[in-house]
Design an enzyme around this catalytic site. Structure first.
Site, short mmCIF file in Angstrom:
data_model
loop_
_atom_site.label_atom_id
_atom_site.label_comp_id
_atom_site.label_asym_id
_atom_site.label_seq_id
_atom_site.Cartn_x
_atom_site.Cartn_y
_atom_site.Cartn_z
N GLU A 150 44.45 33.53 49.97
CA GLU A 150 44.17 34.90 49.86
C GLU A 150 45.70 35.55 49.67
O GLU A 150 46.43 34.73 49.72
CB GLU A 150 43.65 35.29 51.45
N ASP B 208 40.24 40.35 45.28
CA ASP B 208 41.82 40.67 46.01
C ASP B 208 42.74 39.60 45.14
O ASP B 208 43.74 39.32 45.67
CB ASP B 208 41.82 40.34 47.40
N ASP C 226 37.61 24.30 46.82
CA ASP C 226 37.37 24.60 48.20
C ASP C 226 36.12 24.24 49.04
O ASP C 226 35.13 23.96 48.25
CB ASP C 226 37.93 26.13 48.41
N HIS D 175 42.49 36.10 44.88
CA HIS D 175 42.79 35.01 45.36
C HIS D 175 42.18 34.02 44.45
O HIS D 175 41.07 34.20 43.80
CB HIS D 175 42.00 35.11 46.85
C1 GLP Z 1 35.16 32.67 46.67
C2 GLP Z 1 35.64 31.31 46.27
C3 GLP Z 1 36.75 31.36 44.94
C4 GLP Z 1 35.81 32.27 43.86
C5 GLP Z 1 35.52 33.67 44.65
C6 GLP Z 1 34.86 34.53 43.57
O1 GLP Z 1 35.72 33.34 47.47
N1 GLP Z 1 36.32 30.60 47.30
O2 GLP Z 1 37.05 30.31 44.61
O3 GLP Z 1 36.69 32.38 42.81
O4 GLP Z 1 34.78 33.18 45.41
O5 GLP Z 1 33.54 34.39 43.27
P1 GLP Z 1 32.55 34.96 42.46
O6 GLP Z 1 32.80 34.29 41.12
O7 GLP Z 1 31.29 35.04 42.70
O8 GLP Z 1 32.99 36.40 42.14
#
Ligand code: GLP
Length: 262
Positions: free
Chosen positions: A146, A139, A70, A141
């Site tokens: 989402e 959440d 993303d 995602h």
């Molecule tokens: C963001 C990204 C996700 C990622 C998530 C969790 O929202 N779009 O792809 O998995 O964060 O991030 P973290 O690993 O920092 O908890």
């Protein structure tokens, strides 16, 4: 689905890096190995280990093509919170991957829908993704899919929930209003169409999401639960993330993984 429980974050990253390197090394075809990659804090330890293995000659990325999950919409690549910037500074600058093998959605394309459609086509042109590594949000995602995103979604523009903007504001001076409200993201189907999926889940704050992904039903409320329908999905997690699993579930996965190693 496999759930590989590791004692702590370091061991989780060690396991995931060894798994990915093993898959790349086992790939003997001349076509490139196609690897899907995430941003976030969860994969950082995996990236540093893979870079170290690359320096030590234990794995090479010369025949690897990557597709990132993303990118924020409207954030230039040079912005230090763009996922493009994150990936180059935390990973690609430290490995031997040819520049042209890296694919990251361009959040500045004036036609973001076309950018996303072209991304799907490019993935298809390589014959799909061999291994998609991912992380998840609190959440549940997956990428920026989402809660209530269709489980058959493909790459497209997504609106971020207020919850996610608050969580991600830690990278934007703790000001949620500075977090872009939209992103370009691969879809749930883009991930589950991959031959293998490896998801990293660590920390207490992901415990509800892990339980929902593994023990709950397949539901668009927890988009990561779509992994249950994948024939080769692996979740590798640390102990703190297991806090909401039932004792039986926890013991089951420890038991089968012990046998997996025999
Ligand atoms: C963001 C990204 C996700 C990622 C998530 C969790 O929202 N779009 O792809 O998995 O964060 O991030 P973290 O690993 O920092 O908890």
């Amino acid at each position: 689905m496999r759930v590989v429980i590791q004692e702590n974050y370091d061991k989780m990253c060690e396991w995931a890096a060894a798994y990915i390197a093993g898959r790349i090394n086992a790939h003997k075809e001349s076509r490139p190995f196609v690897l899907g990659l995430p941003t976030g804090s969860s994969p950082l330890g995996v990236y540093s280990r893979l870079a170290k293995m690359n320096r030590e000659g234990k794995v090479s990325f010369k025949n690897v093509v990557t597709f990132n999950m993303d990118e924020y919409l409207g954030l230039p690549r040079e912005h230090e919170q763009s996922y493009w910037h994150f990936m180059w500074s935390n990973f690609f600058d430290h490995i031997d991957i040819p520049k042209e093998n890296v694919n990251i959605l361009n959040g500045m394309n004036p036609d973001p829908e076309k950018e996303c459609a072209d991304y799907e086509k490019k993935i298809a042109s390589y014959g799909g993704i061999d291994l998609f590594m991912g992380g998840i949000g609190v959440d549940g995602h997956l990428a920026f899919n989402e809660p209530f995103t269709s489980l058959t979604s493909v790459t497209g523009v997504r609106a971020l929930t207020t919850d996610t903007m608050i969580v991600n504001s830690r990278f934007f001076g703790n000001d949620p209003s500075q977090v872009p409200s939209k992103a370009l993201s691969v879809g749930i189907k883009t991930v589950t169409d991959s031959k293998e999926v490896l998801i990293l889940i660590n920390g207490h704050n992901k415990a509800r999401a892990l339980a929902a992904s593994v023990e709950g039903g397949v539901s668009q409320k927890w988009t990561c639960s779509a992994l249950q329908l994948h024939p080769a999905a692996i979740i590798v997690c640390d102990e703190p993330a297991c806090g909401e699993l039932t004792v039986d579930t926890y013991k089951y996965f420890l038991d089968v993984e012990k046998k997996e190693r025999l």
